[in-house]
Design an enzyme around this catalytic site. Structure first.
Site, PDB file in Angstrom:
ATOM      1  N   TYR A 143     -10.223  14.978  11.418  1.00  0.00           N
ATOM      2  CA  TYR A 143     -11.821  14.981  10.259  1.00  0.00           C
ATOM      3  C   TYR A 143     -10.876  13.758   9.478  1.00  0.00           C
ATOM      4  O   TYR A 143     -10.610  14.061   9.166  1.00  0.00           O
ATOM      5  CB  TYR A 143     -11.988  16.176  10.068  1.00  0.00           C
ATOM      6  N   ASP A 238      -4.092   8.617   7.562  1.00  0.00           N
ATOM      7  CA  ASP A 238      -5.857   9.262   6.618  1.00  0.00           C
ATOM      8  C   ASP A 238      -4.460  10.383   5.699  1.00  0.00           C
ATOM      9  O   ASP A 238      -3.898  12.254   6.985  1.00  0.00           O
ATOM     10  CB  ASP A 238      -6.309  10.244   7.685  1.00  0.00           C
ATOM     11  N   LYS A 266      -8.832  14.176  -3.443  1.00  0.00           N
ATOM     12  CA  LYS A 266      -8.782  14.394  -4.494  1.00  0.00           C
ATOM     13  C   LYS A 266      -6.993  14.895  -5.051  1.00  0.00           C
ATOM     14  O   LYS A 266      -7.721  14.984  -6.317  1.00  0.00           O
ATOM     15  CB  LYS A 266     -10.244  15.216  -4.455  1.00  0.00           C
TER      16      LYS A 266
END
Length: 432
Positions: A143, A238, A266
């Site tokens: 994802y 990623d 984050k």
């Protein structure tokens, strides 16, 4: 489950679609009512009735120092006193950029964004602009956020043009996305043999964290790097989940691979909304204002996130930080595995650094799942039973069998022992 949570969920549904602002929070995968949280500290989160839970979600990864770390909170308070956002450069952006480039050798230039989705979306646009090509390659079960090009699944054949996985994504977008099976070097070779000169980039979670936790083989990564180099495609790692999480240098340091671009999430803002993408100077200079690929964000590099990140990195770069984190994960996973074995529960696990995953495999399966099909074939009902049993005993895990778990430096020996004890009790019930 408390009636308070049910009331809050009902209230939330009045003006929020499904009562949540991100789908996994709705507990749709595990059933029941979501727990509403009002504060957190260290290894624990607290619901609105002040029930404590030992937390292994950690806001989906960034809370590596535990919740409400005094140094990070102090940095954010000081930043807030100086103003929340300026839409202008600050020296703190430079400090974080310098730190990321120092820690991750493959990153020579880095651009801040507001989320992991923005980072991956921008990295793909950059790769397309840099190569002048349209096609992108992704992997089943990975994802990379909810941008249109990435909400695509494999077509009916293994090497087929993709189909949208969400309504609202035009089939025209999907036709530029090729989806391959994860952890399959041969599929990569076949794909490049067929489309090599049309592929702008390959984007991959170097360790998957969105089909639970799947650690691929070294050969998978070596093949990816070799094929991208040979055909002039951009390799995008990623590392939104794995960056500064499975080790200081992320998954790329673990596998010894140098991607062309890397996306971060984050964790670089210690849990505040932030993301980043960076990589080779030659590619990154194609981004506006130095190049023709447009990307922007009013709140990118906002001072609260930057100053929180600076405070966090002070702890992450201390010698032995990740060794200590990994030893806690080892202790926890070994303890839970021993409890599962004792009760005849078919549990398999993966772990690296501060990240871990559990799989309830079906009777007769001995191997740990290696790709999305194998993860999908796991006993989801067994996971759901385990999840609710743990929740009742004050242990908070991700409310989905397709998500990884995370350790923080604030998890104590008592926390780990309590978690193992809870798992043992749940397994005893499941075995009956």
């Amino acid at each position: 489950m408390s009636t308070k949570n049910e009331q809050l969920f009902l209230q939330a549904k009045k003006h929020i679609p499904g009562g949540v602002n991100s789908p996994v929070r709705a507990f749709a995968g595990v059933g029941g009512t979501p727990v509403f949280i009002h504060k957190a500290s260290g290894s624990k989160i607290y619901d609105t009735e002040d029930n404590a839970y030992i937390d292994y979600v950690g806001s989906w990864g960034p809370m590596i120092l535990g919740h409400a770390h005094p140094k990070v909170i102090e940095a954010v308070k000081q930043a807030a006193d100086d103003g929340l956002s300026f839409g202008a450069p600050t020296p703190f952006e430079t400090t974080i950029a310098d730190k990321i480039c120092e820690i991750v050798p493959s990153v020579e230039l880095v651009r801040m964004t507001n989320s992991g989705t923005e980072a991956t979306m921008s990295a793909i646009r950059l790769a397309r602009g840099y190569t002048g090509r349209d096609k992108i390659v992704k992997f089943e079960g990975c994802y990379h956020g909810h941008s249109d090009s990435l909400l695509v699944k494999a077509g009916s054949g293994m090497l087929d043009i993709g189909e949208p996985t969400s309504k609202g994504v035009p089939a025209d977008f999907a036709k530029h996305t090729i989806t391959l099976p994860y952890n399959n070097p041969d599929a990569i070779k076949e794909c490049f043999a067929k489309w090599g000169n049309e592929i702008a980039c390959v984007i991959v979670e170097p360790i998957a964290g969105n089909m639970n936790m799947v650690i691929p083989t070294q050969e998978f990564h070596d093949t990816l790097r070799q094929q991208c180099s040979e055909h002039g495609a951009v390799l995008i790692f990623d590392e939104v989940m794995t960056g500064f999480r499975v080790g200081l240098g992320g998954a790329q340091a673990h596998f010894g691979i140098e991607p062309d671009l890397t996306c971060f999430g984050k964790i670089i803002g210690a849990g505040l909304p932030v993301g980043a993408f960076g990589g080779k100077r030659e590619i990154m200079q194609c981004i506006a204002p130095t190049g023709g690929v447009y990307q922007a964000g009013t709140l990118s590099g906002n001072p609260l996130a930057m100053r929180a990140g600076i405070a966090m990195f002070e702890d992450l770069t201390v010698d032995g930080f990740y060794d200590e984190l990994a030893s806690k994960v080892d202790y926890l996973i070994d303890g839970i595995q021993a409890a599962a074995d004792k009760h005849g529960i078919h549990l398999r696990s993966n772990k690296l650094g501060g990240m871990m995953g559990f799989f309830f495999v079906k009777d007769g399966d001995t191997a740990t799942p290696q790709n999305f099909d194998e993860v999908s074939d796991c006993d989801i009902d067994a996971f759901n039973t385990f999840f609710h049993g743990m929740l009742e005993r004050g242990i908070y895990l991700a409310p989905s069998a397709y998500e990884a778990a995370f350790m923080s430096s604030k998890h104590s020996q008592a926390d780990l022992d309590a978690t193992i004890k809870a798992a043992d009790a749940v397994f005893a019930q499941m075995a009956q």
